[in-house]
Enzyme design. Structure first.
Site, PDB file in Angstrom:
ATOM      1  CE  LYS A 207      -4.442   0.979   0.344  1.00  0.00           C
ATOM      2  NZ  LYS A 207      -5.531   0.265  -0.310  1.00  0.00           N
TER       3      LYS A 207
ATOM      4  N   GLY B  34     -26.623   0.905   1.774  1.00  0.00           N
ATOM      5  CA  GLY B  34     -25.777   1.673   0.854  1.00  0.00           C
ATOM      6  C   GLY B  34     -26.076   1.301  -0.584  1.00  0.00           C
TER       7      GLY B  34
ATOM      8  N   GLY C 272     -24.529   2.904  -3.270  1.00  0.00           N
ATOM      9  CA  GLY C 272     -23.516   3.670  -4.007  1.00  0.00           C
ATOM     10  C   GLY C 272     -22.909   2.818  -5.104  1.00  0.00           C
TER      11      GLY C 272
ATOM     12  CE1 TYR D 158     -28.480   2.131  -9.995  1.00  0.00           C
ATOM     13  CE2 TYR D 158     -26.476   1.427 -11.124  1.00  0.00           C
ATOM     14  CZ  TYR D 158     -27.772   1.902 -11.169  1.00  0.00           C
ATOM     15  OH  TYR D 158     -28.364   2.142 -12.372  1.00  0.00           O
TER      16      TYR D 158
HETATM   17  P1  NAD Z   1     -19.772   4.363  -2.225  1.00  0.00           P
HETATM   18  O1  NAD Z   1     -19.288   5.517  -1.438  1.00  0.00           O
HETATM   19  O2  NAD Z   1     -19.971   4.503  -3.682  1.00  0.00           O
HETATM   20  O3  NAD Z   1     -21.144   3.805  -1.615  1.00  0.00           O
HETATM   21  C1  NAD Z   1     -21.415   3.753  -0.258  1.00  0.00           C
HETATM   22  C2  NAD Z   1     -22.782   4.365  -0.063  1.00  0.00           C
HETATM   23  O4  NAD Z   1     -23.168   4.198   1.283  1.00  0.00           O
HETATM   24  C3  NAD Z   1     -22.832   5.863  -0.352  1.00  0.00           C
HETATM   25  O5  NAD Z   1     -23.749   6.105  -1.393  1.00  0.00           O
HETATM   26  C4  NAD Z   1     -23.251   6.487   0.981  1.00  0.00           C
HETATM   27  O6  NAD Z   1     -24.151   7.569   0.819  1.00  0.00           O
HETATM   28  C5  NAD Z   1     -23.933   5.329   1.657  1.00  0.00           C
HETATM   29  N1  NAD Z   1     -23.930   5.396   3.110  1.00  0.00           N
HETATM   30  C6  NAD Z   1     -22.970   5.863   3.927  1.00  0.00           C
HETATM   31  N2  NAD Z   1     -23.332   5.732   5.209  1.00  0.00           N
HETATM   32  C7  NAD Z   1     -24.565   5.179   5.209  1.00  0.00           C
HETATM   33  C8  NAD Z   1     -25.465   4.803   6.218  1.00  0.00           C
HETATM   34  N3  NAD Z   1     -25.200   4.956   7.506  1.00  0.00           N
HETATM   35  N4  NAD Z   1     -26.636   4.235   5.844  1.00  0.00           N
HETATM   36  C9  NAD Z   1     -26.935   4.071   4.549  1.00  0.00           C
HETATM   37  N5  NAD Z   1     -26.115   4.411   3.542  1.00  0.00           N
HETATM   38  C10 NAD Z   1     -24.945   4.957   3.872  1.00  0.00           C
HETATM   39  O7  NAD Z   1     -18.727   3.178  -1.908  1.00  0.00           O
HETATM   40  P2  NAD Z   1     -18.570   1.753  -2.612  1.00  0.00           P
HETATM   41  O8  NAD Z   1     -17.488   1.865  -3.633  1.00  0.00           O
HETATM   42  O9  NAD Z   1     -19.895   1.203  -2.987  1.00  0.00           O
HETATM   43  O10 NAD Z   1     -17.966   0.953  -1.407  1.00  0.00           O
HETATM   44  C11 NAD Z   1     -18.778   0.485  -0.357  1.00  0.00           C
HETATM   45  C12 NAD Z   1     -17.918  -0.376   0.556  1.00  0.00           C
HETATM   46  O11 NAD Z   1     -17.332  -1.438  -0.203  1.00  0.00           O
HETATM   47  C13 NAD Z   1     -16.745   0.380   1.188  1.00  0.00           C
HETATM   48  O12 NAD Z   1     -16.530  -0.146   2.478  1.00  0.00           O
HETATM   49  C14 NAD Z   1     -15.572   0.011   0.289  1.00  0.00           C
HETATM   50  O13 NAD Z   1     -14.346   0.079   0.975  1.00  0.00           O
HETATM   51  C15 NAD Z   1     -15.923  -1.412  -0.067  1.00  0.00           C
HETATM   52  N6  NAD Z   1     -15.302  -1.892  -1.308  1.00  0.00           N
HETATM   53  C16 NAD Z   1     -15.576  -1.296  -2.491  1.00  0.00           C
HETATM   54  C17 NAD Z   1     -14.967  -1.762  -3.651  1.00  0.00           C
HETATM   55  C18 NAD Z   1     -15.267  -1.163  -4.985  1.00  0.00           C
HETATM   56  O14 NAD Z   1     -14.884  -1.769  -6.014  1.00  0.00           O
HETATM   57  N7  NAD Z   1     -15.931  -0.035  -5.066  1.00  0.00           N
HETATM   58  C19 NAD Z   1     -14.066  -2.845  -3.585  1.00  0.00           C
HETATM   59  C20 NAD Z   1     -13.818  -3.449  -2.349  1.00  0.00           C
HETATM   60  C21 NAD Z   1     -14.447  -2.961  -1.212  1.00  0.00           C
END
Ligand code: NAD
Length: 360
Positions: free
Chosen positions: A80, A177, A179, A183
């Site tokens: 990292k 969530g 996001g 989604y």
């Molecule tokens: P993102 O920020 O796009 O989506 C997270 C969503 O959660 C946001 O839309 C936010 O408004 C919502 N949120 C935050 N707090 C909330 C609450 N208390 N109640 C309801 N909704 C809430 O992030 P993401 O990329 O979808 O990632 C989500 C998780 O997955 C994170 O922990 C991230 O580290 C993990 N992750 C993501 C990826 C990836 O490819 N994007 C890969 C590995 C792990």
């Protein structure tokens, strides 16, 4: 804690501090373990309060990447980079090209990618100075839909383990969530998947009003609930796809589901919360195993990206989780601990397998 204290405690291989006066670049790269291959892990840009906070974060995150890559069956180690600075002020072409040169100086022992506050555009600058960067535009693309697909395979593995069938038919879900990953997961649960099977009911919660509106517009059948209601819904699967630390002493007693399976990192606030879920008969799918789809996808950039091959490997998350559930049952340990054992075993096995001299 000083660098060597941490390195000795957790067996880190290398910690490199770097600085560029001209651009203000200031950061640390940590290589935790390269038994399986080059250390891969994103570059996080954060306004750390102290140098020590940055060191603790980079060493913790690098270690996490070792386990994630090992459990995903990849020939990668864990690493990292953290950059210390205000993301609104420090970013420039020179800043990221200076970083690219430091990445290059590690001669392929470390490969970087996007992380918090760094983007594909920043990676393009890094790529001007080094070959050791992935997550580039025009290659493996946005990792989130693939991460969500991996989560779907993980959900199926958990359903199979609990109910003897991996079908979504008749099953109910509470997704926290909507996001980047939540989604896509909801879309897959609604039948947009290779088997075209469809959950009986999906609930979701969000705090971003744009995302709430998007879901209501595109999928009115998905029912919105308040953010505090999501834990106690009577469903088959609670799927955390928002923040870390959501399962803790306050929320675990609220759960009313047999399975927890989502994309979030660090779902359990503390390791002992895995034991709490086990006591309640709730099957937990370890975060770093179920959410490895994005990493598996990006890994394939290193060998010339082939989408079909990458997605076939993402599907193996199903098999890996069944192996981990088996270890947990046989040894009567929480699944989060079994996942670490599973990853460590692969690293140890490969160390032995490669111990003889074979010219190539
Ligand atoms: P993102 O920020 O796009 O989506 C997270 C969503 O959660 C946001 O839309 C936010 O408004 C919502 N949120 C935050 N707090 C909330 C609450 N208390 N109640 C309801 N909704 C809430 O992030 P993401 O990329 O979808 O990632 C989500 C998780 O997955 C994170 O922990 C991230 O580290 C993990 N992750 C993501 C990826 C990836 O490819 N994007 C890969 C590995 C792990």
């Amino acid at each position: 804690m000083k660098a060597f204290e941490i390195m000795e405690k957790f067996a880190h291989e290398q910690v490199v501090y770097f600085h560029d006066k001209e651009t203000g670049l200031k950061g640390i790269t940590c290589i935790h373990n390269t038994t399986l291959g080059p250390a891969l892990g994103g570059t996080r840009l954060w306004n750390y309060e102290s140098e020590e906070d940055a060191l603790i974060d980079v060493t913790r995150l690098a270690r996490g990447m070792t386990y994630k890559a090992a459990a995903a069956g990849l020939n990668l180690g864990g690493g990292k980079t953290v950059l210390i600075g205000d993301s609104k002020k420090v970013k420039s072409e020179g800043y990221f090209r200076a970083l690219g040169r430091f990445v290059q100086s590690l001669n392929g022992r470390y490969i970087t990618a996007e992380d918090v506050n760094t983007s594909t555009k920043d990676m393009m600058y890094i790529a001007m100075e080094t070959d050791h960067v992935v997550g580039l535009v025009g290659k493996s693309g946005n990792p989130s839909p693939v991460t969500a697909l991996g989560v779907l395979h993980g959900v199926r593995a958990a359903l199979y383990e609990k109910f003897g069938s991996d079908s979504l038919e008749g099953k109910t879900f509470a997704v926290q969530g909507a996001g980047q990953t939540g989604y896509f997961l909801i879309k897959y649960l609604l039948g947009d998947n290779e088997l075209k099977d469809k959950a009986k009911k999906v609930y979701f919660t969000e705090i971003n009003t744009d995302y709430i509106e998007r879901m209501k517009r595109e999928h009115p059948e998905v029912e919105f609930v308040n953010k505090d209601e999501i834990y106690s819904l009577n469903v088959d699967v609670f799927s955390p796809c928002a923040l870390g630390g959501v399962l803790n002493d306050d929320t675990i007693p609220l759960l009313n589901c047999p399975i927890v399976a989502g994309s979030s990192n660090n779902v359990l606030k503390e390791e002992r919360h895995g034991e709490e879920l086990k006591k309640r008969g709730i099957l937990y799918t370890p975060d770093f195993v179920i959410n490895a789809g994005g990493l598996i996808n990006v890994y394939h950039e290193l060998n010339g990206y082939n989408e079909a091959r990458a997605l076939a490997e993402v599907k193996l998350i199903f098999d890996r989780l069944l192996d981990i559930f088996k270890i947990a049952k046989e040894e009567d340990i929480p699944v989060n601990i079994a996942a670490i054992k599973f990853a460590e075993k692969r690293i140890e096995t490969m160390k032995q397998v490669r111990s003889n001299y074979i010219p190539r």
